[in-house]
Design an enzyme around this catalytic site. Structure first.
Site, PDB file in Angstrom:
ATOM      1  N   ASP A 133      55.729  83.024 -33.264  1.00 31.33           N
ATOM      2  CA  ASP A 133      56.553  84.074 -32.729  1.00 31.33           C
ATOM      3  C   ASP A 133      56.787  83.722 -31.417  1.00 31.33           C
ATOM      4  OD1 ASP A 133      56.288  85.317 -35.246  1.00 31.33           O
ATOM      5  OD2 ASP A 133      54.873  86.757 -34.629  1.00 31.33           O
ATOM      6  N   ARG A 139      48.691  73.300 -30.545  1.00 30.97           N
ATOM      7  CA  ARG A 139      47.554  73.002 -31.114  1.00 30.97           C
ATOM      8  C   ARG A 139      46.671  74.215 -31.224  1.00 30.97           C
ATOM      9  NH1 ARG A 139      42.629  68.502 -30.963  1.00 30.97           N
ATOM     10  NH2 ARG A 139      42.467  69.150 -28.836  1.00 30.97           N
ATOM     11  N   ASP A 193      36.693  62.942 -33.163  1.00 31.49           N
ATOM     12  CA  ASP A 193      36.004  63.679 -34.129  1.00 31.49           C
ATOM     13  C   ASP A 193      35.817  63.146 -35.454  1.00 31.49           C
ATOM     14  OD1 ASP A 193      35.119  66.336 -33.043  1.00 31.49           O
ATOM     15  OD2 ASP A 193      37.155  66.702 -32.901  1.00 31.49           O
ATOM     16  N   HIS A 219      40.973  73.017 -27.121  1.00 31.83           N
ATOM     17  CA  HIS A 219      40.061  72.404 -26.162  1.00 31.83           C
ATOM     18  C   HIS A 219      40.671  72.737 -24.809  1.00 31.83           C
ATOM     19  CE1 HIS A 219      37.382  70.955 -29.085  1.00 31.83           C
ATOM     20  NE2 HIS A 219      38.110  70.124 -29.584  1.00 31.83           N
ATOM     21  N   GLU A 278      39.768  64.831 -39.596  1.00 27.29           N
ATOM     22  CA  GLU A 278      38.999  64.447 -38.611  1.00 27.29           C
ATOM     23  C   GLU A 278      37.613  64.450 -39.016  1.00 27.29           C
ATOM     24  OE1 GLU A 278      39.869  66.640 -34.914  1.00 27.29           O
ATOM     25  OE2 GLU A 278      40.265  68.522 -36.423  1.00 27.29           O
TER      26      GLU A 278
END
Length: 256
Positions: A85, A71, A173, A46, A147
């Protein structure tokens, strides 16, 4: 290889205090990191951060001992592997709803023979050390977000996946999934029951439980309940709150 302080905290029974980064800027990430958070999570799901903004943010966090987490936008192998990576020491994956989802998350973040992660730790070698390939599997932490109602139905199956280190509850959520108000802290009773259930099952499976919080009071209560990874607010929210505090002091409400 550089140690992952989250694992050290959890092994000693302590909780980690995590900050949340939503501003796509290396200097703001560096400023946050120097405040002493145990970890900072760059949010690609988000907000306004993309991969190119993420990289200098990871470099900025590296000026401290704060553990860099990301995230990812979704359960997708390409972004999981590129994020690792780049030097992330942990990934939080949204919307993990089934055992198969959790198995994929684990597989895509482990090198063979334990998983299917492709080899190319370009910046991770600079951050973690030359022996990164030998120790990455046991150092990286993997969070599955719980969630949804479907995830609740499959909770024990998800938690039983070997190699899953932690779960992370998104209260907003989860609240929406249960037909309730999307809030972080003062959740409806139905959501609180679900949160308590997730925490209890995570403990039973030996999986670390984490949760998103809007304020420190709520986070402290959840820490006391047994959560070992607690996000409190975000860079944007903290900046806004600080600015509002100054302006409130400078422009007091008129007397009645």
């Amino acid at each position: 290889m550089r140690e992952n302080r989250l694992r050290m905290l959890w092994q000693s029974g302590d909780a980690a205090i995590n900050g949340w980064l939503t501003l796509p800027n290396g200097f703001s990430a560096e400023t946050m990191a120097h405040q002493g958070w145990d970890s900072l999570t760059i949010d690609l799901q988000h907000g306004v951060i993309d991969y190119q903004a993420m990289l200098p943010m990871l470099q900025a966090i590296s000026t401290t001992d704060t553990v860099p987490l990301v995230r990812v936008p979704w359960l997708e192998p390409g972004i999981l592997m590129k994020t690792l990576d780049a030097g992330a020491y942990g990934v939080i994956c949204p919307m993990v709803n089934t055992r198969e989802d959790a198995q994929n998350l684990v597989a895509w973040t482990h090198y063979a023979p334990r998983g299917t992660r492709s080899f190319g730790p370009i910046r991770a070698l600079l951050y973690a050390g030359a022996d990164y390939p030998q120790h990455a599997n046991d150092t990286i932490v993997r969070f599955a977000m719980i969630e949804t109602a479907k995830a609740l139905d499959n909770l024990d199956a998800i938690l039983s996946v070997e190699g899953l280190d932690a779960i992370y509850i998104g209260p907003s959520d989860l609240s929406l999934a249960l037909g309730c108000r999307p809030v972080f802290d003062d959740v409806d009773p139905k959501v609180q029951q679900a949160i308590d259930h997730i925490l209890a099952r995570a403990k039973a499976h030996g999986v670390v439980a984490g949760i998103h919080n809007g304020n420190s009071q709520g986070a402290l209560a959840r820490m006391a309940a047994g959560f070992q990874f607690l996000t409190v607010s975000s860079d944007a929210r903290l900046m806004a709150a600080g600015a509002q505090g100054v302006l409130t002091a400078m422009r007091p409400a008129p007397a009645n």
